[in-house]
Design a protein around this motif. Structure first.
Motif, PDB file in Angstrom:
ATOM      1  N   ALA A 268      50.857  33.530  43.986  1.00 56.77           N
ATOM      2  CA  ALA A 268      50.565  35.058  43.702  1.00 56.77           C
ATOM      3  C   ALA A 268      50.997  35.989  44.760  1.00 56.77           C
ATOM      4  O   ALA A 268      51.238  37.234  44.668  1.00 56.77           O
ATOM      5  CB  ALA A 268      48.820  35.319  43.692  1.00 56.77           C
ATOM      6  N   VAL A 270      49.576  36.868  47.672  1.00 60.65           N
ATOM      7  CA  VAL A 270      48.367  37.594  48.392  1.00 60.65           C
ATOM      8  C   VAL A 270      47.689  36.641  49.011  1.00 60.65           C
ATOM      9  O   VAL A 270      47.831  35.461  49.377  1.00 60.65           O
ATOM     10  CB  VAL A 270      47.640  38.161  47.435  1.00 60.65           C
ATOM     11  CG1 VAL A 270      48.529  39.246  46.464  1.00 60.65           C
ATOM     12  CG2 VAL A 270      46.727  37.253  46.385  1.00 60.65           C
ATOM     13  N   ASP A 274      43.135  39.923  50.630  1.00 60.11           N
ATOM     14  CA  ASP A 274      43.583  41.199  49.630  1.00 60.11           C
ATOM     15  C   ASP A 274      42.319  40.980  48.511  1.00 60.11           C
ATOM     16  O   ASP A 274      42.218  42.124  47.772  1.00 60.11           O
ATOM     17  CB  ASP A 274      44.730  40.888  49.170  1.00 60.11           C
ATOM     18  CG  ASP A 274      46.179  40.804  50.265  1.00 60.11           C
ATOM     19  OD1 ASP A 274      45.592  41.727  51.222  1.00 60.11           O
ATOM     20  OD2 ASP A 274      46.829  40.083  50.247  1.00 60.11           O
ATOM     21  N   LEU A 349      37.858  43.713  36.754  1.00 57.91           N
ATOM     22  CA  LEU A 349      39.257  44.138  36.784  1.00 57.91           C
ATOM     23  C   LEU A 349      39.313  45.054  35.676  1.00 57.91           C
ATOM     24  O   LEU A 349      40.095  46.292  35.836  1.00 57.91           O
ATOM     25  CB  LEU A 349      40.414  43.013  36.535  1.00 57.91           C
ATOM     26  CG  LEU A 349      40.363  42.023  37.636  1.00 57.91           C
ATOM     27  CD1 LEU A 349      41.348  40.889  37.323  1.00 57.91           C
ATOM     28  CD2 LEU A 349      40.973  42.761  38.973  1.00 57.91           C
ATOM     29  N   GLN A 363      41.394  45.847  41.723  1.00 61.78           N
ATOM     30  CA  GLN A 363      42.665  45.644  41.311  1.00 61.78           C
ATOM     31  C   GLN A 363      42.853  44.243  41.463  1.00 61.78           C
ATOM     32  O   GLN A 363      43.811  43.710  40.726  1.00 61.78           O
ATOM     33  CB  GLN A 363      43.689  46.372  42.176  1.00 61.78           C
ATOM     34  CG  GLN A 363      43.419  47.929  42.015  1.00 61.78           C
ATOM     35  CD  GLN A 363      44.035  48.421  40.563  1.00 61.78           C
ATOM     36  OE1 GLN A 363      44.894  48.011  40.040  1.00 61.78           O
ATOM     37  NE2 GLN A 363      43.173  49.222  39.998  1.00 61.78           N
ATOM     38  N   LEU A 364      42.272  43.328  42.292  1.00 60.32           N
ATOM     39  CA  LEU A 364      42.844  41.984  42.523  1.00 60.32           C
ATOM     40  C   LEU A 364      41.586  41.235  42.571  1.00 60.32           C
ATOM     41  O   LEU A 364      40.626  41.464  43.432  1.00 60.32           O
ATOM     42  CB  LEU A 364      43.370  42.000  43.902  1.00 60.32           C
ATOM     43  CG  LEU A 364      44.326  40.529  44.040  1.00 60.32           C
ATOM     44  CD1 LEU A 364      45.350  40.408  43.209  1.00 60.32           C
ATOM     45  CD2 LEU A 364      44.746  40.968  45.436  1.00 60.32           C
ATOM     46  N   GLU A 386      45.379  40.561  38.408  1.00 60.26           N
ATOM     47  CA  GLU A 386      45.467  41.587  38.765  1.00 60.26           C
ATOM     48  C   GLU A 386      45.338  42.600  37.598  1.00 60.26           C
ATOM     49  O   GLU A 386      45.895  42.010  36.382  1.00 60.26           O
ATOM     50  CB  GLU A 386      46.934  41.822  39.528  1.00 60.26           C
ATOM     51  CG  GLU A 386      47.139  42.740  40.096  1.00 60.26           C
ATOM     52  CD  GLU A 386      48.640  42.934  40.819  1.00 60.26           C
ATOM     53  OE1 GLU A 386      48.698  43.613  42.017  1.00 60.26           O
ATOM     54  OE2 GLU A 386      49.344  42.366  40.441  1.00 60.26           O
ATOM     55  N   ARG A 387      44.952  43.570  37.638  1.00 59.50           N
ATOM     56  CA  ARG A 387      44.922  44.758  36.996  1.00 59.50           C
ATOM     57  C   ARG A 387      46.128  45.434  36.918  1.00 59.50           C
ATOM     58  O   ARG A 387      46.661  45.911  38.018  1.00 59.50           O
ATOM     59  CB  ARG A 387      43.708  45.706  37.030  1.00 59.50           C
ATOM     60  CG  ARG A 387      43.791  46.827  35.944  1.00 59.50           C
ATOM     61  CD  ARG A 387      42.674  47.592  35.554  1.00 59.50           C
ATOM     62  NE  ARG A 387      42.885  48.687  34.957  1.00 59.50           N
ATOM     63  CZ  ARG A 387      41.758  49.177  34.301  1.00 59.50           C
ATOM     64  NH1 ARG A 387      40.468  48.724  34.392  1.00 59.50           N
ATOM     65  NH2 ARG A 387      42.006  50.289  33.489  1.00 59.50           N
ATOM     66  N   GLU A 388      46.858  45.592  35.843  1.00 61.91           N
ATOM     67  CA  GLU A 388      48.203  46.369  35.704  1.00 61.91           C
ATOM     68  C   GLU A 388      48.199  47.820  35.614  1.00 61.91           C
ATOM     69  O   GLU A 388      47.132  48.226  34.774  1.00 61.91           O
ATOM     70  CB  GLU A 388      49.210  45.696  34.746  1.00 61.91           C
ATOM     71  CG  GLU A 388      50.554  46.289  34.754  1.00 61.91           C
ATOM     72  CD  GLU A 388      51.358  45.464  33.909  1.00 61.91           C
ATOM     73  OE1 GLU A 388      51.646  46.050  32.846  1.00 61.91           O
ATOM     74  OE2 GLU A 388      51.713  44.309  33.886  1.00 61.91           O
TER      75      GLU A 388
END
Length: 388
Positions: A268, A270, A274, A349, A363-364, A386-388
């Motif tokens: 990912a 991250v 995060d 999310l 977002q994550l 993750e939200r796009e």
């Protein structure tokens, strides 16, 4: 081949029932499938990949594909206990990236509450299982296995029952807002410590509920995800591992999350710091504490301090966890809670969790599952979304 952003979770559904005396397991699977597909805006005709595990009746995928009337070109029946469904999401993303399917359906369902199956009796082990001749004569029940892990962690690091109790307290604060949760009453550390000891040092409130029900997920290729009128939740990292007896070199203080988490975070790109929301498998309070350490949210041995004083409560602590109440308070269908961890992460999310527990601008998110027994052999699956 990396699966980063090559597949999206388009549909998620958690069955509302907690006791299904008048439903078959296959029927529960079908109702979960229908719910997830409706959530995505798709139908059974769109599904060309099906994923299930040992909770599926009959011959698993063979029986359920026929029962659901699916026309598939990819099937996966990987079974690593409660973590199976996180692996299924990962495997579905791999299959989509490889062009093996476009719309993958993952289902889980069971009736352990109606059938009186819990962790207080020895598991039935078939004689041809490789560990049976060595372990069956002394076989531990589920709760004993986790109690050994808790006792060892306390011995090694000074972890206390009070610290473990905070995990249940956090779950109860979240469950009060979930109308389907089995246990909606907010509890205190003292309530947990005053509940009966089931297997020293674990109290009754350190243990998850036993429930019927199930859940389902729909994973799709990016083009389909973007054509649907749903928030975009993409899979950006996944890891899986198995921890066994290691030829007798048993260390009860860590889980397979040490490996699966590292793989997922690397893919990912991250770090644990995060992550805004974490769904952590919670068969017992000790399960959560060990996995939080192994996933890197705190140092090994510091889990007790990390979970204390409400640090896992949404809106209060640094790492909101299991905002549906989790296995400790909400449900644990088929005695396998992995799929519900992904479902609640998707809700977060999308911004669809209960307003009182919704993480602002989430977002994550991470979802992690464990299957088998933490005290001997188990599978671990980690997903980062993750939200796009």
């Amino acid at each position: 081949m990396s699966i980063r952003a090559k597949a999206y979770i388009a549909g998620a559904f958690e069955h509302p029932t907690r006791k299904a005396e008048n439903k078959t397991v296959a029927q529960l699977h079908a109702e979960c499938a229908r719910g997830a597909l409706q959530d995505a805006g798709l139908s059974l005709r769109d599904v060309d990949g099906y994923f299930c595990a040992g909770d599926a009746p009959g011959m698993g995928g063979l029986s359920m594909v026929d029962y659901l009337g699916l026309k598939v070109r990819h099937v996966d029946s990987t079974d690593v206990g409660g973590s199976s469904y996180l692996l299924h999401v990962s495997h579905a993303a791999q299959a989509i990236a490889a062009g093996k399917c476009d719309v993958a359906l993952v289902t889980l369902a069971g009736r352990p509450r109606s059938e009186s199956h819990s962790g207080t009796l020895p598991r039935v082990v078939a004689p041809n299982v490789p560990d049976a001749p060595f372990e069956t004569p002394y076989y531990q029940v589920t709760v004993n296995s986790y109690a050994m892990v808790a006792a060892r962690h306390m011995h090694e690091y000074g972890t206390t029952s009070e610290q473990l109790a905070w995990i249940k307290v956090a779950a109860s604060h979240h469950a009060q807002h979930n109308p389907h949760a089995m246990l909606r009453e907010v509890v205190t550390v003292e309530d947990v410590l005053n509940s009966p000891v089931i297997s020293d040092p674990l109290h009754r409130m350190d243990c998850c509920v036993v429930s019927d029900g199930g859940g389902a997920l729909v994973i799709v290729k990016p083009e389909i995800a973007r054509s649907l009128k749903r928030p975009l939740v993409k899979i950006i990292g996944a890891g899986e591992s198995i921890k066994g007896q290691d030829g007798g070199k048993v260390d009860l203080t860590y889980s397979g999350a040490v490996r699966s988490g590292a793989i997922a975070f690397a893919e990912a790109g991250v770090k644990p710091s995060d992550i805004q929301y974490a769904s952590i498998y919670d068969s017992f309070t000790i399960t959560v504490l060990v996995q939080l350490e192994d996933l890197g949210f705190c140092a090994k041995g510091q889990g007790g301090r990390f979970v204390a004083d409400g640090n896992l409560i949404s809106g209060v602590g640094k790492l909101p966890f299991n905002t549906d109440g989790g296995g400790l308070c909400n449900n644990h269908p088929a005695n396998r809670g992995g799929i519900t961890k992904v479902i609640e992460a998707v809700r977060q999310l999308r911004g669809e969790a209960h307003p009182r527990v919704q993480v602002p601008n989430c977002q994550l998110a991470l979802a992690h599952g464990t299957g088998g027994l933490l005290g001997n052999r188990h599978g671990s699956g980690t997903l980062i979304m993750e939200r796009e």
